[in-house]
Design a protein around this motif. Sequence first.
Motif, mmCIF file in Angstrom:
data_model
loop_
_atom_site.group_PDB
_atom_site.id
_atom_site.type_symbol
_atom_site.label_atom_id
_atom_site.label_comp_id
_atom_site.label_asym_id
_atom_site.label_seq_id
_atom_site.Cartn_x
_atom_site.Cartn_y
_atom_site.Cartn_z
ATOM 1 N N HIS A 81 0.852 -1.189 0.000
ATOM 2 C CA HIS A 81 0.000 0.000 0.000
ATOM 3 C C HIS A 81 0.890 1.242 0.000
ATOM 4 O O HIS A 81 1.576 1.521 0.986
ATOM 5 C CB HIS A 81 -0.895 -0.002 1.237
ATOM 6 C CG HIS A 81 -2.040 0.950 1.142
ATOM 7 N ND1 HIS A 81 -3.075 0.971 2.056
ATOM 8 C CD2 HIS A 81 -2.341 1.917 0.234
ATOM 9 C CE1 HIS A 81 -3.943 1.906 1.724
ATOM 10 N NE2 HIS A 81 -3.513 2.507 0.636
ATOM 11 N N GLN A 105 -1.613 -1.014 -4.056
ATOM 12 C CA GLN A 105 -2.711 -0.073 -3.882
ATOM 13 C C GLN A 105 -2.112 1.295 -3.574
ATOM 14 O O GLN A 105 -1.097 1.397 -2.874
ATOM 15 C CB GLN A 105 -3.632 -0.508 -2.742
ATOM 16 C CG GLN A 105 -4.783 0.447 -2.460
ATOM 17 C CD GLN A 105 -5.695 -0.084 -1.368
ATOM 18 O OE1 GLN A 105 -5.845 -1.290 -1.205
ATOM 19 N NE2 GLN A 105 -6.295 0.814 -0.592
ATOM 20 N N TYR A 140 -1.621 -5.567 4.089
ATOM 21 C CA TYR A 140 -0.896 -4.604 3.253
ATOM 22 C C TYR A 140 0.335 -4.066 3.989
ATOM 23 O O TYR A 140 0.217 -3.578 5.115
ATOM 24 C CB TYR A 140 -1.794 -3.421 2.885
ATOM 25 C CG TYR A 140 -2.868 -3.742 1.882
ATOM 26 C CD1 TYR A 140 -2.653 -3.531 0.522
ATOM 27 C CD2 TYR A 140 -4.097 -4.241 2.282
ATOM 28 C CE1 TYR A 140 -3.640 -3.810 -0.407
ATOM 29 C CE2 TYR A 140 -5.087 -4.536 1.364
ATOM 30 C CZ TYR A 140 -4.857 -4.313 0.023
ATOM 31 O OH TYR A 140 -5.828 -4.604 -0.902
#
Length: 332
Positions: A82, A115, A131
């Motif tokens: 992330h 992401q 993440y």
Amino acid sequence: MARPPSEHVQVVKQKLIARLNDGLHRPGSRFMSNRAIAEQYQISYQTAHRLVTQLVDEGLLERRPRAGTYVAGEQHGFKRVHLLFNKRARRADSFGFRLMNCLKTALSDAGFQVQVSLLGNDETIKLSEKYYPIIWELPAMVQASIQWGGHALLLNERVEHGLSSLRIDSISVDDLLGGVMAAEMIASRLPQGCKCVIHAGPRDDARSQARVQGFRKRLSARVVHAPTWYLDDASASVNRCMKLKPDAIFACNDRLAQAVLEYCKDKAVSLPMLIGFDDAPIAETLHLSSIAIPWKAFAESTLRLVKQRLDGDHSSGTDVILRPHPVMRLTM
């Protein structure tokens, strides 16, 4: 009948159990080797082996063939990455934009699912054990990650380490060395005794302080601080810089150097020798000499840490410090 363990050996076993319960050893993380236990606690290798075997039998440790001893238990490892970046990374000619896209491309090419979230300085979002968070220029998220207690990676900054931040990884640049390089570049092109000015970032910013300190190791210079790192806030500080009539200016980032370029253009005055820091995309656009972030090494170091954490390594945080390099363009 086997002799009962000595009091010292019983104490060692309790210390090993306490170590497993200290919150720093998560399931799946590597534990001490027999040899390390023997050396640290002043017992024989055979006794260390016997203690580890007992802890394995008790379900606290597990042995993996040809790999070592690991903490037992269900693992909740990271599965994805992330990227948490400041909203400023939206700006196409910015440092953050280049860094974000450099890492996103490198991670995606390496097969990692990525992401991306863009946040304001004071914004936070909930972190997930699925993440691995990579954070750039988000003070509130840095504090949230420390309180969360899981691993996180900080980009272009370092956290002051203590017990609360043992799981924080960081990748940063040797700012002091960059300042030294800038001074040496100017010294090689101007006569001794030239007047130098440093257009520095905020007074309390550690990166700016290190860059200033590095420069002044080689050349004397007056220091003028901008209130922020941003071009829009630099008009007053660049005016003070130019009133000093410098032969050369070292700007502690490329935006502060851009402010000098725009001042000279608007006022139709001669541009002093000028060097920035970061080698953001704007530096190339403006033909600005700069002390460059080693972008390729930044991406490679990030990939190594991501792979390490997604492979289940829960060891203490790692600090990676990269060396910058000079990029010569028209302003030198």
